[in-house]
Design a protein around this motif. Structure first.
Motif, PDB file in Angstrom:
ATOM      1  N   ARG A 196      73.069  -6.956 -42.957  1.00 12.84           N
ATOM      2  CA  ARG A 196      72.672  -7.481 -44.275  1.00 12.84           C
ATOM      3  C   ARG A 196      72.832  -6.414 -45.350  1.00 12.84           C
ATOM      4  N   PHE A 201      70.769   2.439 -46.971  1.00 11.79           N
ATOM      5  CA  PHE A 201      70.808   1.736 -45.691  1.00 11.79           C
ATOM      6  C   PHE A 201      72.208   1.220 -45.350  1.00 11.79           C
ATOM      7  N   GLY A 235      70.817  -7.856 -32.701  1.00 13.17           N
ATOM      8  CA  GLY A 235      69.373  -7.756 -32.649  1.00 13.17           C
ATOM      9  C   GLY A 235      68.793  -7.645 -34.048  1.00 13.17           C
ATOM     10  N   SER A 236      67.476  -7.523 -34.131  1.00  9.45           N
ATOM     11  CA  SER A 236      66.808  -7.472 -35.425  1.00  9.45           C
ATOM     12  C   SER A 236      67.301  -6.305 -36.282  1.00  9.45           C
ATOM     13  N   SER A 237      67.397  -5.104 -35.701  1.00  9.65           N
ATOM     14  CA  SER A 237      67.867  -3.948 -36.468  1.00  9.65           C
ATOM     15  C   SER A 237      69.341  -4.080 -36.811  1.00  9.65           C
ATOM     16  N   GLY A 238      70.114  -4.699 -35.933  1.00 14.02           N
ATOM     17  CA  GLY A 238      71.526  -4.927 -36.214  1.00 14.02           C
ATOM     18  C   GLY A 238      71.717  -5.885 -37.376  1.00 14.02           C
ATOM     19  N   ARG A 239      70.894  -6.919 -37.435  1.00 14.33           N
ATOM     20  CA  ARG A 239      70.981  -7.855 -38.565  1.00 14.33           C
ATOM     21  C   ARG A 239      70.573  -7.165 -39.863  1.00 14.33           C
ATOM     22  N   ASP A 240      69.570  -6.283 -39.777  1.00  5.30           N
ATOM     23  CA  ASP A 240      69.167  -5.536 -40.978  1.00  5.30           C
ATOM     24  C   ASP A 240      70.321  -4.682 -41.500  1.00  5.30           C
ATOM     25  N   ARG A 241      71.007  -3.986 -40.594  1.00  4.56           N
ATOM     26  CA  ARG A 241      72.137  -3.148 -41.016  1.00  4.56           C
ATOM     27  C   ARG A 241      73.274  -3.994 -41.561  1.00  4.56           C
TER      28      ARG A 241
END
Length: 236
Positions: free
Chosen positions: A82, A111, A74-80
């Motif tokens: 990255r 992060f 998901g969006s937050s998973g991709r942020d983590r």
């Protein structure tokens, strides 16, 4: 071992009016490779980097980074993901102007727990940040200065230290030498490659500057791997 990057049949559309489509049929980057992607302005460089780092999500096809399919996150998973696995050197550096140099370098570690653990393994985050600044040719004591007081060349090296801290597996650099003259460009590349070789990271750099080709293990013209065009209208 999985490739650092593997794309198959990727399609991406952007723009609310007269949308454009980007297509990549096949693209791979091996771990530890130093790859230069050459392309003119408007050739899709920034969009491709957004897809590789998970900032943008393709509407079709498969995109794997270090064996991880990005469409499964998901969006937050991709942020983590990255934050943990990518160090990014932006064209305009994107430093916090009133933050100290050291605070700018350490920012990604807030992060990325695994990067933070690697950075602290040899004596603490700040000491590792200062070591990188020194390795990149910046003077002792610069860590206390604010980013806004630095020259362009100094800001670039701080941005590079920020990308390298915690030894992420992939370094992505977007036109990082565009503001430098030839001598400073060579000095910067020597320092960057020295640090990357020490960690075994994969480097993906995009540029329009053909003079850089001699420094890389592989050079690809962007129009050889991707196409951008106005999307075809649905005719159903």
């Amino acid at each position: 071992m999985a490739d650092a990057v593997r794309l198959r049949g990727v399609e991406y559309k952007w723009g609310p009016r007269d949308p454009f489509c980007l297509s990549v049929s096949e693209f791979e980057v091996s771990r530890g490779e130093r790859l230069l992607l050459l392309g003119a302005s408007g050739s899709g460089k920034s969009t491709l980097l957004s897809l590789l780092t998970g900032i943008a999500l393709a509407q079709a096809g498969s995109l794997e980074i270090l064996g991880q399919p990005l469409d499964e996150l998901g969006s937050s998973g991709r942020d983590r993901f990255r934050a943990e696995h990518f160090g990014i050197i932006f064209q305009m550096f994107n430093l916090l102007p009133y933050g100290s140099v050291v605070d700018n370098v350490l920012l990604p570690l807030s992060f990325a727990p695994r990067r933070r653990a690697r950075a602290t393994a040899s004596g603490g985050m700040e000491s590792e940040g200062r070591r990188l600044l020194s390795a990149l040719g910046l003077p002792a004591g610069i860590g206390k200065q604010t980013a806004a007081t630095l020259s362009v060349g100094q800001q670039q090296r701080v941005a590079t230290a920020r990308a390298l801290i915690g030894s992420p597996e992939i370094i992505v650099a977007d036109e990082p030498t565009s503001a430098l003259d030839d001598d400073r460009q060579q000095d910067f590349l020597d320092l960057l490659f020295g640090q990357i070789e020490a960690t075994g990271a994969t480097l993906i750099m995009v540029s329009h500057d053909r003079r850089l080709t001699q420094h890389f293990t592989r050079v690809i013209q962007l129009n050889d791997i991707l196409t951008t065009s106005k999307c075809k209208s649905d005719t159903r």
